[in-house]
Design an enzyme around this catalytic site. Structure first.
Site, PDB file in Angstrom:
ATOM      1  N   LYS A   1       1.276  -0.878   0.197  1.00 35.05           N
ATOM      2  CA  LYS A   1       0.031  -0.350   0.020  1.00 35.05           C
ATOM      3  C   LYS A   1       1.061   1.301   0.042  1.00 35.05           C
ATOM      4  O   LYS A   1      -0.071   2.030  -0.098  1.00 35.05           O
ATOM      5  CB  LYS A   1      -0.970   0.056   0.974  1.00 35.05           C
ATOM      6  CG  LYS A   1      -2.302  -0.711   1.153  1.00 35.05           C
ATOM      7  CD  LYS A   1      -2.660  -0.767   2.474  1.00 35.05           C
ATOM      8  CE  LYS A   1      -3.901  -1.932   1.838  1.00 35.05           C
ATOM      9  NZ  LYS A   1      -5.170  -2.373   3.128  1.00 35.05           N
TER      10      LYS A   1
ATOM     11  N   ALA B   1      -2.802   0.052   5.995  1.00 34.91           N
ATOM     12  CA  ALA B   1      -3.465   0.257   6.530  1.00 34.91           C
ATOM     13  C   ALA B   1      -3.604   1.103   8.065  1.00 34.91           C
ATOM     14  O   ALA B   1      -4.332   1.774   8.563  1.00 34.91           O
ATOM     15  CB  ALA B   1      -4.339  -1.514   7.391  1.00 34.91           C
TER      16      ALA B   1
ATOM     17  N   GLY C   1     -12.645  -6.798  11.173  1.00 30.02           N
ATOM     18  CA  GLY C   1     -12.368  -6.118   9.954  1.00 30.02           C
ATOM     19  C   GLY C   1     -12.771  -6.059   8.957  1.00 30.02           C
ATOM     20  O   GLY C   1     -13.937  -5.605   7.465  1.00 30.02           O
TER      21      GLY C   1
END
Length: 519
Positions: free
Chosen positions: A300, A379, A486
């Site tokens: 990410k 995240a 989640g």
């Protein structure tokens, strides 16, 4: 563009059967048919004490669906070690008894098929196969190999490779698109999964799927090919979206995105993509066919430098979880849908329980709270920036203390060594958010904090969504904390991604129903 063409392609779904007895072969054939296979591939070399005359007659007279007969010798990656003449006799007998397809290895096909075709009266179709256990050849060498295979007079050719990188599969897609005869081509192993899933788009003759209860690494299940991917509706115009991650086996994105594409009549497919090298990946898959990507662990942050443009929120967070290829110019645009997805999931859970922490009803229930964050990766950065934007005070723990300090500086928070979180004593009403892979399947017993400290948190959030209720959440619930799975973050970020992928408004309730039923 993007509207589903309901015309079905001609790609067949084949279930490979490696049973050790004729009775099990028959049972597996009926199972394959029930699960939606068009063809069953029967490996004769796997049958114990195989007796060609007796066993083939039973199999071929009782078959409930078309069969592809394979009798693979050890020199070609199979189990058969006996007389080669007897092996070939068994394959010819399979044709005589009505096998729908018979597989011959390239090494022997040239000597057999020319003679065979001169007296070929049956409806059996011959497959010439080649299994390469070396490095994937260049496009030029693959083209030469395919020409040799075509020259045997085969009805169908089959090429199996073993790739070291997903970018090598692009050569397979080229073969599938341009071959002059029907072709089966794919890669084995986890990195090869996408070669099966996208085969129908590139006009592959056949795609393999395993039976329920007998998973095969690198193969989708027959059931998923029929139900999740519905490969029969894929065509050359289908837009490809996928999860860029390493590993990808945990992803439930296909279960959510693919039915939703069909629900809004969008011609797209969402597939897992095991990526080792981002630079090679984006350089190789640069066509408009590859229209967008989700970005997972561990990419990410690293993926930002491969985006041509980055949305301001993603730029501030320094993490991208969604990329679209802009149709007008092909540029890659990076976004972050994790931030709002995770923070609104936490806020809504607090509001539902009536805990506002003294704030006005229109303010964020996170304002003024301590927000304890485990993990400073992609995240974690989304959670930290989201919490900061709501007025929370962020305390960050990461195994890389320098990374924790860097993120703490960005959100004006505090950083602590990761080992300190185990016995960290938070303030009353604090939030705990796990943004590490701890607790993810298959290592489901791992948790970032001690059970004793969980009673001090008012809410515990876990970004891990496989399993749906992690060990951390179970322990937190037992300690009396509000818990947020989640899965809720996953759903909300997926809704944001779907909007970006398709340019359409995501059907939120439809997507929520899928999550509740299948996650």
């Amino acid at each position: 563009m993007g509207v589903v063409n309901i015309t079905k392609n001609t790609t067949m779904i084949c279930a490979p059967l490696m049973a050790q007895s004729v009775e099990q072969v028959l049972s597996n054939m009926y199972q394959a048919k029930a699960e939606g296979a068009d063809v069953a591939e029967i490996r004769l070399d796997c049958i114990n004490n195989f007796q060609p005359g007796k066993d083939l007659e039973i199999i071929l007279t009782k078959k409930p669906l078309p069969v592809l007969i394979v009798y693979r010798p050890k020199w070609a990656g199979g189990l058969y070690e006996g007389d080669e003449h007897k092996r070939l006799e068994a394959l010819h007998l399979a044709e005589d008894l009505g096998a729908d397809y018979v597989d011959f290895e390239l090494k022997v096909a040239s000597n057999i098929l020319g003679k065979q075709y001169s007296s070929h009266q049956s409806g059996t179709r011959f497959i010439v196969s080649c299994n390469l256990d070396c490095e994937t050849p260049s496009e030029e060498d693959l083209g030469y190999l395919v020409s040799r295979m075509q020259a045997t007079g085969a009805d169908i050719i089959k090429l199996v490779v073993s790739v070291n990188d997903i970018t090598e599969i692009a050569r397979i897609f080229q073969l599938l698109s341009h071959c002059e005869v029907p072709i089966i081509a794919y890669s084995v192993g986890e990195r090869g999964l996408v070669s099966q899933l996208l085969s129908p788009k590139f006009n592959g003759a056949l795609v393999y799927g395993s039976l329920k209860g007998t998973p095969v690494l690198g193969l989708p299940t027959v059931e998923s090919l029929r139900q999740t991917y519905k490969v029969e509706h894929m065509n050359a115009d289908t837009k490809v979206f996928g999860l860029i991650s390493k590993p990808v086996g945990h992803s439930k994105g296909p279960i959510l995105h693919n039915p939703t594409f069909r629900h809004v009549n969008y011609n797209g497919i969402y597939v897992p993509m095991f990526v080792d090298d981002l630079k090679k990946f984006f350089s190789t898959y640069s066509s408009p066919d590859f229209a967008g990507f989700s970005v997972g662990f561990p990419y990410k942050e690293a993926v930002i430098k491969f985006c041509d443009e980055v949305h301001p929120l993603a730029q501030a967070i320094a993490a991208v979880n969604t990329i679209i290829r802009r149709p007008s110019d092909g540029k890659l645009i990076g976004y972050n849908t994790d931030c709002e997805a995770s923070i609104t999931a936490i806020e809504d859970a607090i509001k539902e329980r009536g805990y506002q922490n003294g704030t006005a009803s229109f303010g964020s229930p996170l304002a003024g709270r301590m927000f304890v964050l485990a993990g400073a990766g992609g995240a974690g950065r989304a959670l930290a920036f989201g919490a900061k934007s709501r007025g929370a005070r962020v305390v960050i723990f990461d195994i890389d203390f320098e990374r924790a300090k860097s993120l703490a500086s960005d959100v004006m928070g505090a950083a602590r060594p990761f080992e300190d979180i185990l016995n960290f004593q938070p303030e009353k009403g604090a939030i705990l958010a796990n943004a590490t892979p701890l607790g993810m399947h298959p290592n489901t017993d791992r948790v970032p904090v001690s059970e004793e400290t969980l009673r001090d948190y008012q809410l515990v959030f876990d970004a891990v969504y496989t399993p749906r209720k992690t060990r951390l959440l179970k322990d937190a619930e037992a300690a009396g904390a509000i818990i947020v799975s989640g899965v809720e973050m996953f759903l909300r970020q997926a809704i944001g991604q779907f909007n970006l992928f398709t340019g359409k408004e995501a059907p939120k309730e439809f997507m929520r129903e899928i999550v509740l039923a299948k996650f």
